[in-house]
Structure formats: C-alpha cells, structure tokens
Design an enzyme around this catalytic site. Structure first.
Site, PDB file in Angstrom:
ATOM      1  N   GLN A 163     -14.396   2.376   1.877  1.00 31.44           N
ATOM      2  CA  GLN A 163     -13.596   2.097   0.789  1.00 31.44           C
ATOM      3  C   GLN A 163     -13.439   3.291  -0.133  1.00 31.44           C
ATOM      4  O   GLN A 163     -14.422   4.242  -0.508  1.00 31.44           O
ATOM      5  CB  GLN A 163     -14.914   1.200  -0.074  1.00 31.44           C
ATOM      6  CG  GLN A 163     -14.135   0.485  -1.206  1.00 31.44           C
ATOM      7  CD  GLN A 163     -14.916  -0.428  -2.158  1.00 31.44           C
ATOM      8  OE1 GLN A 163     -16.311  -0.712  -1.609  1.00 31.44           O
ATOM      9  NE2 GLN A 163     -14.625  -1.139  -2.849  1.00 31.44           N
ATOM     10  N   HIS A 184      -7.063  -5.494   2.675  1.00 29.50           N
ATOM     11  CA  HIS A 184      -5.644  -5.158   3.224  1.00 29.50           C
ATOM     12  C   HIS A 184      -5.320  -6.389   4.065  1.00 29.50           C
ATOM     13  O   HIS A 184      -6.020  -6.957   4.902  1.00 29.50           O
ATOM     14  CB  HIS A 184      -6.204  -4.041   4.078  1.00 29.50           C
ATOM     15  CG  HIS A 184      -6.520  -2.850   3.574  1.00 29.50           C
ATOM     16  ND1 HIS A 184      -5.979  -1.698   3.269  1.00 29.50           N
ATOM     17  CD2 HIS A 184      -8.042  -2.750   3.003  1.00 29.50           C
ATOM     18  CE1 HIS A 184      -6.723  -0.820   2.478  1.00 29.50           C
ATOM     19  NE2 HIS A 184      -7.918  -1.433   2.566  1.00 29.50           N
ATOM     20  N   ASN A 215     -13.058  -3.155   3.081  1.00 30.57           N
ATOM     21  CA  ASN A 215     -13.912  -2.160   3.272  1.00 30.57           C
ATOM     22  C   ASN A 215     -14.975  -2.291   2.006  1.00 30.57           C
ATOM     23  O   ASN A 215     -14.677  -2.505   0.979  1.00 30.57           O
ATOM     24  CB  ASN A 215     -13.480  -0.899   2.953  1.00 30.57           C
ATOM     25  CG  ASN A 215     -12.460  -0.703   4.431  1.00 30.57           C
ATOM     26  OD1 ASN A 215     -12.679  -1.140   5.263  1.00 30.57           O
ATOM     27  ND2 ASN A 215     -11.338   0.126   4.123  1.00 30.57           N
ATOM     28  N   ASP A 249       0.880  -0.985  -0.051  1.00 29.26           N
ATOM     29  CA  ASP A 249       0.068   0.142  -0.166  1.00 29.26           C
ATOM     30  C   ASP A 249       0.845   1.606  -0.117  1.00 29.26           C
ATOM     31  O   ASP A 249       1.783   1.390   0.843  1.00 29.26           O
ATOM     32  CB  ASP A 249      -0.721   0.020   1.446  1.00 29.26           C
ATOM     33  CG  ASP A 249      -2.061   0.815   1.191  1.00 29.26           C
ATOM     34  OD1 ASP A 249      -3.174   0.452   1.248  1.00 29.26           O
ATOM     35  OD2 ASP A 249      -1.872   2.143   1.186  1.00 29.26           O
ATOM     36  N   HIS A 262     -10.726  -5.369  -2.740  1.00 32.86           N
ATOM     37  CA  HIS A 262      -9.196  -5.517  -2.375  1.00 32.86           C
ATOM     38  C   HIS A 262      -9.244  -5.949  -0.731  1.00 32.86           C
ATOM     39  O   HIS A 262     -10.048  -5.527  -0.090  1.00 32.86           O
ATOM     40  CB  HIS A 262      -8.379  -4.304  -2.547  1.00 32.86           C
ATOM     41  CG  HIS A 262      -8.936  -3.125  -2.083  1.00 32.86           C
ATOM     42  ND1 HIS A 262      -9.694  -2.518  -2.636  1.00 32.86           N
ATOM     43  CD2 HIS A 262      -8.592  -2.459  -0.914  1.00 32.86           C
ATOM     44  CE1 HIS A 262      -9.902  -1.292  -2.108  1.00 32.86           C
ATOM     45  NE2 HIS A 262      -9.285  -1.240  -0.758  1.00 32.86           N
TER      46      HIS A 262
HETATM   47  P1  AMP Z   1      -9.786   1.295   0.668  1.00 32.39           P
HETATM   48  O1  AMP Z   1     -10.052   2.476   1.670  1.00 32.39           O
HETATM   49  O2  AMP Z   1     -10.208   0.228   1.526  1.00 32.39           O
HETATM   50  O3  AMP Z   1     -10.575   1.169  -0.626  1.00 32.39           O
HETATM   51  O4  AMP Z   1      -8.049   1.210   0.189  1.00 32.39           O
HETATM   52  C1  AMP Z   1      -7.681   1.679  -0.502  1.00 32.39           C
HETATM   53  C2  AMP Z   1      -6.081   1.593  -0.359  1.00 32.39           C
HETATM   54  O5  AMP Z   1      -5.363   1.760  -1.612  1.00 32.39           O
HETATM   55  C3  AMP Z   1      -5.559   2.549   0.453  1.00 32.39           C
HETATM   56  O6  AMP Z   1      -5.034   2.125   1.781  1.00 32.39           O
HETATM   57  C4  AMP Z   1      -4.700   3.481  -0.032  1.00 32.39           C
HETATM   58  O7  AMP Z   1      -3.415   4.019   0.492  1.00 32.39           O
HETATM   59  C5  AMP Z   1      -4.184   2.379  -1.336  1.00 32.39           C
HETATM   60  N1  AMP Z   1      -3.835   3.026  -2.647  1.00 32.39           N
HETATM   61  C6  AMP Z   1      -4.466   3.773  -3.451  1.00 32.39           C
HETATM   62  N2  AMP Z   1      -3.675   3.867  -4.642  1.00 32.39           N
HETATM   63  C7  AMP Z   1      -2.711   3.154  -4.691  1.00 32.39           C
HETATM   64  C8  AMP Z   1      -1.783   2.709  -5.352  1.00 32.39           C
HETATM   65  N3  AMP Z   1      -1.637   3.238  -6.670  1.00 32.39           N
HETATM   66  N4  AMP Z   1      -0.804   1.994  -5.156  1.00 32.39           N
HETATM   67  C9  AMP Z   1      -0.623   1.321  -3.819  1.00 32.39           C
HETATM   68  N5  AMP Z   1      -1.823   1.524  -2.970  1.00 32.39           N
HETATM   69  C10 AMP Z   1      -2.837   2.610  -3.222  1.00 32.39           C
END
Ligand code: AMP
Ligand code: ZN
Length: 138
Positions: free
Chosen positions: A95, A103, A88, A32, A101
C-alpha cells in the site's frame, strides 16, 4: 470524514482532476496513473478510511458489487479475458496511498503476470498452529 492531507480524498471529491469512469454519492472510480494493464482502475470511497480495517460496513458492502460492475464492463468493452480485484493494506503489503482503494485490473490473454506468488509448502501441524494463532485475534 475526509483528510485534508490525503490525495485520494481530493481526487474522490473532485478537487484534483482525474480520469473518472464512474461516480455516485459515495464513490469515484478512476483510471490509475501507473496502470498495470490497459484500463487499470481504482475504486475510491469519498470518505477517508486508511485501509480495509477502518472501512465502515455500509461502504464495505458496496465495494465488491461495484468492483464486479466495473470488471464486467471491462470484459465487455476492452475484451479482457478476466480481471483482478486487488486491495493492499499496509506498507508491507504494497500500500502506497493510505486511503482505502480497490484496484480493478483487466487481464488479457498472454498478458504479463501481475498478481502471483510461488506456492510454498506446509504441514498439517503448521496449518493447525497458524490457525490457532490467528483465531486468538478473531
Ligand atoms: P497502492 O499501492 O495499492 O496504495 O496503490 C496506489 C495506486 O495509486 C498505484 O497503482 C498508483 O499508480 C496510483 N496512483 C497514485 N497517485 C495517483 C493519482 N494521482 N491518480 C491516479 N492514480 C494514482
Ligand atoms: Zn483520504
């Protein structure tokens, strides 16, 4: 199968570079970019599903074992004391990227609180009423 406007489709497919921990035909596991702790990873299916409700059964069956495998590797290599599998669904649930995805968040002794809530109170009547309400959708 994939969505042209989805950043996680592009990352999972290798079109956008990422720090990849693991890859097979169906998944890519990346670090992440905004880690909650050292080693925070995301399990991305290569197929596009907006959230867990859209996930197909075959993919769903593989996500949890993969989360366990990544978490076990983190415990062995990073020395974390445990890990959270967090997933999420919906903006209200936090989300921000609408491609399913999971985590995998390493947890260290004396590390910050990451996934927590303040336990509320309820009654047996309220529990029964809520249960009956949810059952109508099952
Ligand atoms: P969510 O809030 O569950 O949708 O999680 C999205 C996650 O994606 C967050 O923890 C962000 O930090 C991560 N994220 C967003 N864009 C990228 C990216 N390009 N590469 C890696 N992680 C990302
Ligand atoms: Zn996608």
């Amino acid at each position: 199968m994939t969505d042209d406007n989805c950043i996680f489709c592009k990352i999972a497919g290798g079109e956008i570079p990422s720090t990849t921990l693991y890859e097979d035909n169906e998944f890519r596991v990346i670090l992440d970019l905004g880690p909650a702790s050292r080693g925070h990873a995301l399990i991305l299916p290569k197929k596009h599903f907006a959230d867990v409700c859209q996930l197909d059964g075959a993919t769903a069956a593989k996500v949890l074992p993969l989360g366990a495998k990544i978490g076990a590797a983190m415990k062995e290599t990073l020395g974390c004391a445990g890990f959270n599998l967090v997933q999420n669904n919906g903006k209200a649930a936090g989300q921000t990227v609408f491609h399913f995805h999971m985590h995998v968040i390493p947890r260290y002794e004396d590390g910050p609180s990451i996934v927590s809530w303040i336990p509320g109170e309820t009654t047996s009547e309220e529990l029964a009423e809520v249960a009956e309400t949810i059952k109508k959708g099952l």
